[in-house]
Design a protein around this motif. Structure first.
Motif, mmCIF file in Angstrom:
data_model
loop_
_atom_site.group_PDB
_atom_site.id
_atom_site.type_symbol
_atom_site.label_atom_id
_atom_site.label_comp_id
_atom_site.label_asym_id
_atom_site.label_seq_id
_atom_site.Cartn_x
_atom_site.Cartn_y
_atom_site.Cartn_z
ATOM 1 N N GLN A 285 20.786 -31.144 15.685
ATOM 2 C CA GLN A 285 20.671 -31.467 14.259
ATOM 3 C C GLN A 285 19.821 -32.723 14.058
ATOM 4 O O GLN A 285 19.024 -32.805 13.124
ATOM 5 N N GLN A 286 19.989 -33.692 14.958
ATOM 6 C CA GLN A 286 19.164 -34.903 14.881
ATOM 7 C C GLN A 286 17.693 -34.572 15.186
ATOM 8 O O GLN A 286 16.778 -35.082 14.536
ATOM 9 N N HIS A 304 15.060 -24.832 15.548
ATOM 10 C CA HIS A 304 15.770 -23.785 14.792
ATOM 11 C C HIS A 304 16.267 -22.687 15.734
ATOM 12 O O HIS A 304 17.402 -22.182 15.578
ATOM 13 N N LEU A 307 19.263 -24.064 17.586
ATOM 14 C CA LEU A 307 20.418 -24.158 16.688
ATOM 15 C C LEU A 307 21.011 -22.781 16.418
ATOM 16 O O LEU A 307 22.241 -22.608 16.356
ATOM 17 N N HIS A 311 24.855 -22.131 17.450
ATOM 18 C CA HIS A 311 25.868 -21.704 16.473
ATOM 19 C C HIS A 311 26.435 -20.336 16.839
ATOM 20 O O HIS A 311 27.639 -20.076 16.666
ATOM 21 N N ARG A 319 26.121 -19.867 10.035
ATOM 22 C CA ARG A 319 25.137 -20.933 10.284
ATOM 23 C C ARG A 319 24.033 -20.434 11.219
ATOM 24 O O ARG A 319 22.860 -20.807 11.067
ATOM 25 N N HIS A 323 19.844 -20.445 10.432
ATOM 26 C CA HIS A 323 18.766 -20.969 11.283
ATOM 27 C C HIS A 323 17.845 -19.847 11.753
ATOM 28 O O HIS A 323 16.638 -20.069 11.940
#
Length: 553
Positions: A285-286, A304, A307, A311, A319, A323
């Motif tokens: 996320q960072q 993306h 992620l 998830h 989620r 992404h």
């Protein structure tokens, strides 16, 4: 300087002070190109303007190189390409190998950045051959590294490794440690996707040692990222994390975003490889925030995707889907932008190739003309007649042999300025052949050409010696009458009209009859010669709508 051009036809050289100023600006701009791109651009533009105004071609070439590099650094590839291409042309004219090499190199980098990899390879290989020709061993090493980078982008990893190894060997022979460190770093990035992890670790440690000895901290950050990735794939997570902690500290101290992004991506990879997707998630996320802030869409795509996978592994399917959709939307955007950039580059490249072809044709014409003029000069035979004939070709209309529109514009501007200065009258008439389209349609375009030639001949015979007659375009002519007001110009125009109407046009075609209409203006209060022409044109419009074969003023 073109060797075939006789000395008597060369432009005078720029003054030494102007040359020195251009060179000082170019040098200072180049030295500051990385520290302050804006300052470098401003100085380079000043150098370019002065070089062009004084005819200092070499200074112009280096200023274009500087400006092209600045645009390249800002990723403004479509702006950089024409600047560097123009600089390349100048380098080739002047046989300036250093300028040619720089322009070739950055053009290759631009094509690589645009994904035009075949063109990129062509230019970096040309740079390599040029370095070989001039014997620049350090330049050869740099070119081998660049060739290796392009090979990697093309997916030719083994070829990339071979080129980089050759570059490293040459850099070591030259004791060029900064270049050796740089190529070693790039070599590690080629070993990793090939699964040659131990070799990647080995060359990364060599690069790391050089970076620390030479205090190349930005390069050291890239080396540590490569080394951490290789060690992580070997299962040495603790060493990898220690290496990445240094990268994080360096990125925070310098404000550099890209090392920070790679830090978060690699930290997430380490956690994921140990099955800790929960810990990987905040790192990703960072990384996403940093890629979006930097505008690094290629890295954002990677994040993306990671992620989405993370998830999904955690069972957060909603989620994961978000992404997944974001990935595909961004991929579509990136692809569209890439196509748009490539189309722009295609257009720029096509225009540049066309300009180069036209310039070469013009150069060959000029060379042939220069040789002919020099031969005439040496033999002293018919020189004046030939020069006059060449000048006439430039200012004459080929069909009617009257003056052409370009020469008319220059002459009328000069006559108008002189009339205003001396407060003498000046009249202008626009002449139009009546129903000329009908002549072409009914009798043929050949007859139409004969009509225009004969009208031009009749008007030339009936105008005064002081008058200036030109073909304006199509079936229109312009008569400039110096030192003439409406009262003195009107009889001259009427004489032309009557002479055309009285001519026996059956000598051209039995059924042919030709007349002309004229619009005359002589208002001394109009602001410029263009307005004087406009006024005459308005009067011509009246004549055409008053039955034709008449004069209006």
């Amino acid at each position: 300087m073109v060797a075939d051009t006789p000395a008597s036809f060369l432009e005078p050289p720029p003054a030494p002070a102007e040359v020195a100023q251009v060179e000082a600006w170019v040098r200072e701009a180049w030295e500051n190109r990385l520290a302050s791109r804006t300052y470098s651009q401003e100085l380079s533009q000043k150098a370019l303007d002065l070089a062009r105004s004084t005819g200092y071609l070499q200074g112009e070439g280096y200023a274009l190189r500087n400006l092209g590099f600045c645009q390249y650094q800002a990723s403004n590839f479509t702006e950089a390409l024409p600047l560097l291409s123009e600089g390349l042309q100048i380098a080739q004219v002047l046989n300036d190998a250093g300028l040619e090499r720089d322009c070739l190199n950055y053009i290759g980098a631009i094509y690589a950045g645009l994904g035009e990899l075949e063109r990129a390879l062509e230019y970096v290989e040309r740079t390599y051959r040029l370095n070989q020709r001039i014997g620049d061993q350090s330049g050869i090493a740099a070119s081998l590294n660049n060739i290796g980078i392009v090979y990697k982008q093309m997916g030719r990893e083994e070829d990339s490794v071979r080129a980089k190894l050759e570059g490293i060997e040459l850099a070591r022979a030259l004791q060029d440690q900064p270049r050796e460190a740089f190529i070693l770093c790039n070599l590690a990035s080629s070993y990793i996707p090939l699964g040659r992890l131990q070799e990647a670790v080995q060359v990364s440690y060599q690069a790391l040692e050089l970076c620390q000895a030479l205090n190349l901290k930005d390069l050291e950050a890239k080396v540590r990222v490569n080394l951490a990735e290789a060690l992580a794939q070997q299962g040495d997570h603790a060493k990898a994390l220690t290496l990445l902690d240094w990268v994080l500290e360096h990125a925070q101290n310098t404000g550099l975003k890209e090392p920070l992004i790679h830090y978060w991506i690699n930290v997430a990879t380490l956690h994921a490889s140990q099955g800790s997707h929960t810990q990987a998630l905040p790192a990703l996320q960072q990384a996403l925030l940093e890629t979006q802030a930097l505008g690094a869409k290629d890295l954002e795509l990677q994040v993306h995707q990671r992620l989405w996978e993370t998830h999904k592994a955690l069972g957060n399917f909603e989620r994961a889907l978000q992404h997944h959709e974001a990935y595909h939307q961004l991929e579509t955007t990136v692809r569209a932008e890439s196509v748009e950039r490539r189309l722009k580059v295609f257009g720029i490249t096509r225009d540049l190739e066309k300009a180069r072809a036209e310039a070469e044709i013009e150069r060959l014409k000029n060379v042939e003309l220069a040789r002919a003029l020099e031969a005439l000069h040496q033999a002293n035979l018919e020189k004046s007649a030939l020069v006059q004939a060449l000048e006439e070709q430039v200012i004459r209309d080929p069909l009617t042999r009257l003056y052409n529109r370009r020469h008319l514009e220059a002459t009328l501007a000069r006559e108008y300025a002189q009339a205003q200065h001396s407060q003498q009258p000046l009249a202008v008439a626009i002449v139009d052949v009546d129903n000329f389209k009908h002549v072409n349609d009914r009798f043929s375009h050949l007859i139409g050409d004969l009509v225009l030639q004969k009208v031009a001949e009749i008007m030339s015979q009936n105008a005064r010696e002081s008058d200036f007659l030109a073909r304006y375009g199509g079936e229109e002519f312009v008569l400039v009458l110096p030192q003439s007001n409406l009262e003195t110009a009107r009889p001259v125009c009427e004489q032309l009209r009557l002479a055309v109407a009285a001519y026996d046009w059956s000598t051209i075609h039995p059924e042919l009859q030709v007349t002309i209409s004229l619009g005359l203006a002589a208002d001394p209060h109009l602001p410029n010669h263009e307005k004087l022409l406009d006024s005459a044109d308005a009067r011509l419009y009246e004549a055409k709508h008053s039955g034709k074969n008449c004069l209006r003023y």
